[in-house]
Scaffold this motif. Structure first.
Motif, PDB file in Angstrom:
ATOM      1  N   ASP A   1     -13.841  -3.795   8.314  1.00 29.13           N
ATOM      2  CA  ASP A   1     -12.755  -3.202   9.090  1.00 29.13           C
ATOM      3  C   ASP A   1     -13.270  -1.917   9.731  1.00 29.13           C
ATOM      4  N   ASP A   2     -12.681  -0.774   9.408  1.00 24.05           N
ATOM      5  CA  ASP A   2     -13.119   0.479  10.020  1.00 24.05           C
ATOM      6  C   ASP A   2     -13.962   1.331   9.085  1.00 24.05           C
ATOM      7  N   GLY A   3     -14.456   0.752   8.000  1.00 26.66           N
ATOM      8  CA  GLY A   3     -15.204   1.544   7.036  1.00 26.66           C
ATOM      9  C   GLY A   3     -16.402   0.796   6.489  1.00 26.66           C
ATOM     10  N   TYR A   4     -16.921   1.331   5.399  1.00 24.66           N
ATOM     11  CA  TYR A   4     -18.111   0.768   4.763  1.00 24.66           C
ATOM     12  C   TYR A   4     -17.844   0.580   3.284  1.00 24.66           C
ATOM     13  N   MET A   5     -18.585  -0.327   2.689  1.00 25.17           N
ATOM     14  CA  MET A   5     -18.563  -0.482   1.239  1.00 25.17           C
ATOM     15  C   MET A   5     -19.941  -0.932   0.793  1.00 25.17           C
TER      16      MET A   5
ATOM     17  N   GLY B   1     -21.977   3.811  -5.272  1.00 22.47           N
ATOM     18  CA  GLY B   1     -21.257   4.032  -4.033  1.00 22.47           C
ATOM     19  C   GLY B   1     -20.274   5.174  -4.084  1.00 22.47           C
ATOM     20  N   LYS B   2     -19.662   5.380  -5.229  1.00 23.88           N
ATOM     21  CA  LYS B   2     -18.595   6.380  -5.340  1.00 23.88           C
ATOM     22  C   LYS B   2     -19.068   7.778  -4.945  1.00 23.88           C
ATOM     23  N   CYS B   3     -20.278   8.144  -5.316  1.00 26.57           N
ATOM     24  CA  CYS B   3     -20.744   9.492  -4.988  1.00 26.57           C
ATOM     25  C   CYS B   3     -21.007   9.654  -3.490  1.00 26.57           C
ATOM     26  N   TYR B   4     -21.086   8.555  -2.756  1.00 25.10           N
ATOM     27  CA  TYR B   4     -21.245   8.602  -1.305  1.00 25.10           C
ATOM     28  C   TYR B   4     -19.950   8.227  -0.582  1.00 25.10           C
ATOM     29  N   GLY B   5     -18.849   8.181  -1.322  1.00 24.89           N
ATOM     30  CA  GLY B   5     -17.555   7.892  -0.731  1.00 24.89           C
ATOM     31  C   GLY B   5     -17.327   6.431  -0.389  1.00 24.89           C
ATOM     32  N   LEU B   6     -18.070   5.536  -1.025  1.00 25.68           N
ATOM     33  CA  LEU B   6     -17.968   4.110  -0.719  1.00 25.68           C
ATOM     34  C   LEU B   6     -17.323   3.333  -1.858  1.00 25.68           C
TER      35      LEU B   6
END
Length: 156
Positions: free
Chosen positions: A52-56, A103-108
């Motif tokens: 969508d409009d983000g990353y994971m 991922g969490k520490c990079y906002g993902l």
């Protein structure tokens, strides 16, 4: 470079116990597993996805490859592998292509393949191509506690 500062700070804040394992320079997760004499089933690799409009971040064993059709069944049709440029912008304190699987520490948000979740211990890139982090299953499970889980990879 060793451990990426963002990752190191996050692991310390979360009180995650790990061992640092330096190794010869390696540009692929398969070669890293070979160089360190560890099973590719225990080396977690991260694949950055555009959704969508983000990353994971998808986390799977180095010995596996991503199965996009199974991933789309879980996440929906609008899932694509991010470009190298996109990845570089997300992981600014990491060497090109050395994506840590936290991922969490990079906002993902993350999705974890069930096959890596089954391992007794896990190795992961630390943000460069010459350092691994090693931790027990319990520590890895803490890092991925809020992640989605599913089966979206197959053994090479």
């Amino acid at each position: 470079m060793a451990i990426a500062p963002t990752l190191q700070k996050y692991l310390a804040a979360e009180n995650i116990q790990y061992e640092v394992i330096p190794h010869e320079l390696s540009m692929t997760s398969t070669h890293t597993a070979e160089a360190c004499h560890i099973s590719g089933d225990r080396l977690a690799k991260g694949i950055v996805l555009r959704r969508d409009d983000g990353y994971m971040l998808a986390i799977l064993p180095a010995s596996h490859h991503l199965r996009p059709s199974e991933l789309r069944t879980i996440l929906g049709d609008n899932v694509h592998i991010a470009s190298e440029t996109e990845i570089g912008k997300l992981f600014r304190d990491c060497a090109h292509g050395a994506v840590p699987v936290v991922g969490k520490c990079y906002g993902l948000d993350t999705i974890v393949d069930d096959s890596i979740e089954a391992q007794p211990d896990v190795y992961m890139e630390a943000g460069d191509h010459a350092t691994l982090l090693h931790m027990g299953h319990t520590q890895f499970a803490r890092l991925t506690a809020n992640a989605l889980h599913g089966r979206f990879s197959a053994h090479d």
